[in-house]
Design a protein around this motif. Sequence first.
Motif, short mmCIF file in Angstrom:
data_model
loop_
_atom_site.label_atom_id
_atom_site.label_comp_id
_atom_site.label_asym_id
_atom_site.label_seq_id
_atom_site.Cartn_x
_atom_site.Cartn_y
_atom_site.Cartn_z
N ALA A 269 0.85 -1.20 0.00
CA ALA A 269 0.00 0.00 0.00
C ALA A 269 0.88 1.25 0.00
N PRO A 270 0.51 2.29 -0.72
CA PRO A 270 1.32 3.51 -0.73
C PRO A 270 1.30 4.20 0.62
N GLY A 271 2.34 4.99 0.88
CA GLY A 271 2.35 5.77 2.11
C GLY A 271 1.13 6.66 2.19
N GLY A 272 0.68 6.92 3.40
CA GLY A 272 -0.52 7.73 3.56
C GLY A 272 -1.79 6.93 3.46
N SER A 273 -1.70 5.60 3.57
CA SER A 273 -2.89 4.74 3.60
C SER A 273 -2.91 4.00 4.93
N VAL A 274 -4.09 3.47 5.27
CA VAL A 274 -4.25 2.78 6.56
C VAL A 274 -4.73 1.36 6.30
N VAL A 275 -4.09 0.41 6.94
CA VAL A 275 -4.45 -1.01 6.80
C VAL A 275 -4.88 -1.53 8.16
N GLU A 276 -6.06 -2.14 8.21
CA GLU A 276 -6.59 -2.70 9.45
C GLU A 276 -6.95 -4.16 9.22
N ALA A 277 -6.43 -5.05 10.06
CA ALA A 277 -6.73 -6.48 9.92
C ALA A 277 -8.19 -6.75 10.29
N VAL A 278 -8.88 -7.54 9.46
CA VAL A 278 -10.24 -7.98 9.75
C VAL A 278 -10.20 -9.40 10.32
N ASP A 279 -9.44 -10.27 9.67
CA ASP A 279 -9.16 -11.62 10.15
C ASP A 279 -7.86 -12.04 9.48
N PRO A 280 -7.33 -13.24 9.75
CA PRO A 280 -6.03 -13.61 9.19
C PRO A 280 -5.91 -13.50 7.68
N GLY A 281 -7.03 -13.62 6.95
CA GLY A 281 -6.95 -13.58 5.50
C GLY A 281 -7.54 -12.36 4.84
N ARG A 282 -8.03 -11.40 5.64
CA ARG A 282 -8.66 -10.20 5.08
C ARG A 282 -8.25 -8.96 5.87
N CYS A 283 -8.31 -7.82 5.18
CA CYS A 283 -8.01 -6.56 5.84
C CYS A 283 -8.79 -5.43 5.17
N ARG A 284 -8.87 -4.31 5.86
CA ARG A 284 -9.56 -3.14 5.33
C ARG A 284 -8.52 -2.07 5.02
N LEU A 285 -8.59 -1.56 3.80
CA LEU A 285 -7.62 -0.56 3.34
C LEU A 285 -8.33 0.77 3.14
N THR A 286 -7.81 1.82 3.76
CA THR A 286 -8.29 3.19 3.56
C THR A 286 -7.21 3.94 2.79
N ILE A 287 -7.59 4.51 1.66
CA ILE A 287 -6.60 5.10 0.76
C ILE A 287 -7.18 6.36 0.12
N GLY A 288 -6.30 7.31 -0.20
CA GLY A 288 -6.75 8.56 -0.81
C GLY A 288 -6.23 8.74 -2.21
N GLY A 289 -6.81 9.67 -2.94
CA GLY A 289 -6.37 9.96 -4.29
C GLY A 289 -7.00 11.26 -4.78
N TRP A 290 -6.54 11.72 -5.94
CA TRP A 290 -7.08 12.99 -6.47
C TRP A 290 -8.42 12.79 -7.16
N SER A 291 -8.81 11.51 -7.40
CA SER A 291 -10.13 11.23 -7.98
C SER A 291 -10.60 9.88 -7.47
N TRP A 292 -11.92 9.64 -7.56
CA TRP A 292 -12.45 8.35 -7.15
C TRP A 292 -11.98 7.24 -8.08
N ALA A 293 -11.84 7.56 -9.36
CA ALA A 293 -11.32 6.57 -10.30
C ALA A 293 -9.88 6.19 -9.95
N GLY A 294 -9.12 7.18 -9.47
CA GLY A 294 -7.75 6.89 -9.07
C GLY A 294 -7.69 5.93 -7.90
N ILE A 295 -8.57 6.11 -6.91
CA ILE A 295 -8.62 5.20 -5.77
C ILE A 295 -9.01 3.80 -6.24
N ALA A 296 -10.02 3.74 -7.12
CA ALA A 296 -10.45 2.44 -7.65
C ALA A 296 -9.30 1.73 -8.35
N GLY A 297 -8.53 2.48 -9.12
CA GLY A 297 -7.39 1.88 -9.81
C GLY A 297 -6.35 1.34 -8.84
#
Length: 329
Positions: A269-297
């Motif tokens: 994950a790029p710097g400036g993002s947050v990763v939170e473990a959900v369970d051993p095989g999944r996690c939640r990623l919070t990430i920013g970008g200059w557009s919603w399409a950029g975040i999706a990419g």
Amino acid sequence: MADTSARILRLLSLLEARVEWSGAELAGRLGVSSRTLRRDIGTLRELGYPVDAVKGPGGGYRLGAGGKLPPLVLDDDQAVAVALALQTAPMAVTGIDDAVTRALTTLRRIMPARLRATSEALDVTSLRNYWDFSAPPIDVATLRTVGSAIRNRHVLRFDYATPGRHVPEPGEPGFRPPVEAEPHHLVVWAGRWYLIARDRAHRTWRTYRVDRIRPRTPAGAAFTPRPLTHDDVTRLVVRNPDRGDTPGQWQCVGTATLALPADVVARWAPGGSVVEAVDPGRCRLTIGGWSWAGIAGLLLTFDTALDDIGPPALVDAFRHIRHRLRAVG
């Protein structure tokens, strides 16, 4: 004569860079014979430099104690390297701009004319890229205190802010006892400064964001450092989802649950993002970008199943991307 003087300076620089050298290593680095090396060592001794011979297979040399060495001896490559390092110093530290400028001026003043011209030709202008993910600046006094505790092997006592909150001053509501930790490494990664330390209360390794540390005085007791390999340091910072990161200051910030372990996502994950473990095989990623399409990419680069996508604007961006891909196909 000029070549000999340059070689003598290079030899002195090598001797200062390491505790001990074998004769073969020094001769190889200088590109001279063993006989020439011995003659150059003799020249240094005549000039008053305390060069000791080391007994053993092949023999060796080291700078001895008690001699008067010049305050600064740099060869050509070292001088240029220092000049470049000063101009590209991390911009996340406050209070050093004037010191950096003065240090560069001083360094250039004592350089030979030809080397000064080379240094001045490498005049660098640093510009911030959007992907630098700048973090809150760090006070140079905090870096000094943390660095001193690491060097002197003293327990570091400090107040520590949780993400999004300031460090409470004594007497303020929410004030807590300071953290006591054994500091081992200062690490810079993705534009952020981290302290790797062993928590004294829980006896576990922790990673702290230096911009949230407010040191307490006096320093704690001395401690014996525990060995950490390069892989350990990487694991505790680069692959650690619990390194205290917060989302970068972007106009769009979205989240999604990824079907990947948290340590894997934290690694890429790029710097400036947050990763939170959900369970051993999944996690939640919070990430920013200059557009919603950029975040999706960026989320799609992980090449895994995505769930719980939000906010709705990010979901719409995925729909638009799907329509565009269909048109291409």
